[in-house]
Scaffold this active site. Structure first.
Site, PDB file in Angstrom:
ATOM      1  N   HIS A  91       0.851  -1.192   0.000  1.00 25.76           N
ATOM      2  CA  HIS A  91       0.000   0.000   0.000  1.00 25.76           C
ATOM      3  C   HIS A  91       0.887   1.243   0.000  1.00 25.76           C
ATOM      4  O   HIS A  91       1.983   1.229   0.547  1.00 25.76           O
ATOM      5  CB  HIS A  91      -0.912  -0.009   1.241  1.00 25.76           C
ATOM      6  CG  HIS A  91      -1.957   1.074   1.180  1.00 25.76           C
ATOM      7  ND1 HIS A  91      -1.697   2.366   1.570  1.00 25.76           N
ATOM      8  CD2 HIS A  91      -3.247   1.052   0.754  1.00 25.76           C
ATOM      9  CE1 HIS A  91      -2.799   3.096   1.384  1.00 25.76           C
ATOM     10  NE2 HIS A  91      -3.750   2.318   0.894  1.00 25.76           N
ATOM     11  N   GLU A 108      -3.869   3.033  -7.076  1.00 22.44           N
ATOM     12  CA  GLU A 108      -4.182   4.202  -6.243  1.00 22.44           C
ATOM     13  C   GLU A 108      -3.115   5.290  -6.430  1.00 22.44           C
ATOM     14  O   GLU A 108      -2.009   5.157  -5.896  1.00 22.44           O
ATOM     15  CB  GLU A 108      -4.180   3.819  -4.754  1.00 22.44           C
ATOM     16  CG  GLU A 108      -5.167   2.751  -4.382  1.00 22.44           C
ATOM     17  CD  GLU A 108      -5.391   2.675  -2.868  1.00 22.44           C
ATOM     18  OE1 GLU A 108      -6.529   2.456  -2.479  1.00 22.44           O
ATOM     19  OE2 GLU A 108      -4.429   2.864  -2.094  1.00 22.44           O
TER      20      GLU A 108
HETATM   21  O1  G3P Z   1      -6.476   1.917   0.516  1.00 23.81           O
HETATM   22  C1  G3P Z   1      -7.452   2.868   0.317  1.00 23.81           C
HETATM   23  C2  G3P Z   1      -6.878   4.188   0.056  1.00 23.81           C
HETATM   24  O2  G3P Z   1      -5.556   4.417   0.164  1.00 23.81           O
HETATM   25  C3  G3P Z   1      -7.731   5.236  -0.491  1.00 23.81           C
HETATM   26  O3  G3P Z   1      -7.957   6.063   0.588  1.00 23.81           O
HETATM   27  O4  G3P Z   1      -9.044   7.814   1.824  1.00 23.81           O
HETATM   28  O5  G3P Z   1      -8.590   8.118  -0.601  1.00 23.81           O
HETATM   29  O6  G3P Z   1     -10.344   6.514   0.119  1.00 23.81           O
HETATM   30  P1  G3P Z   1      -9.066   7.181   0.459  1.00 23.81           P
END
Ligand code: G3P
Length: 225
Positions: free
Chosen positions: A98, A146
């Site tokens: 992550h 992400e």
């Molecule tokens: O693992 C989920 C993440 O990093 C996204 O976080 O707070 O942008 O939904 P968020």
């Protein structure tokens, strides 16, 4: 069995260590996810902090993921997270690499291998389409794309600001199901991502910091189904 528990599209809430997602509040949040999964039939998983993992797997039957594991087997590894122990604690899988817990490539490969041997579903996180392509060759069970600069945002998301990167990631994922995350904050984000080929979501803020997490979760799931 695992296959049917992880049907796609899948929604996974990463609890991180957000204040409303830890300890008793984490347990309450896990139960909300279970209730919504049962009433909608949607595929929903959660990734609580490691300290809360066993308490939560004891209380719910939806898929539970660790947020990280190390590339180790039983032995002298003080402070590390043993994949087999995560499995034995009732988790079905784990995030690996992550953005908030990045690891070097060689360590990452070890973590993937040990997690596989322990029978865990492996969600490997990538920050951009080039990483998605490189990580696809490592054959994880899912890749979670992400972009780090959008993580935690409440007004911009990977779907609203970088839709082309979702499409590009789907193309190079080589058939490995792609989850998307980072700033996902509206049902529209969910719809756009699915249209672009995403097969699920990895989300934190929009649920863990929502005034009414159940209502928020239901609104995303309506768009997902
Ligand atoms: O693992 C989920 C993440 O990093 C996204 O976080 O707070 O942008 O939904 P968020």
């Amino acid at each position: 069995m695992l296959e049917s528990m992880l049907k796609r599209p899948i929604w996974i809430t990463n609890f991180k260590y957000h204040e409303n997602a830890t300890g008793q509040k984490g347990l309450d949040l896990a139960k909300i996810h279970q209730k919504v999964a049962q009433s909608t039939g949607a595929s929903i998983g959660i990734a609580p902090g490691i300290v809360d993992l066993q308490m939560i797997t004891d209380a719910v039957s939806i898929p539970v993921f660790a947020q990280h594991v190390d590339g180790i087997t039983h032995g002298s590894h003080t402070g590390k997270i043993l994949p087999q122990a995560v499995h034995d604690a009732g988790a079905v899988g784990t995030l690996i690499n992550h953005s908030e817990k990045r690891i070097d490539l060689e360590i990452l490969k070890e973590a993937l291998s040990c997690a596989k041997k322990a029978g865990l579903c492996r969600i490997l996180c990538a920050e951009n389409p080039a990483e998605v392509e490189a990580f696809a060759a490592l054959e994880p069970d899912f890749i979670a794309f992400e972009p780090p600069e959008l993580i935690g945002s409440t007004d911009q998301s990977v779907a609203s600001s970088k839709p082309e990167s979702i499409e590009a990631s789907v193309k190079v994922a080589n058939g490995i199901p792609l989850l998307v995350g980072a700033g996902i904050n509206s049902p529209e984000d969910v719809r756009i991502s699915l249209e672009l080929g995403a097969q699920g979501f990895l989300v934190a803020t929009a649920i863990t910091k929502a005034k009414d997490p159940e209502k928020a979760l239901r609104s995303f799931l309506e768009a997902m189904q």
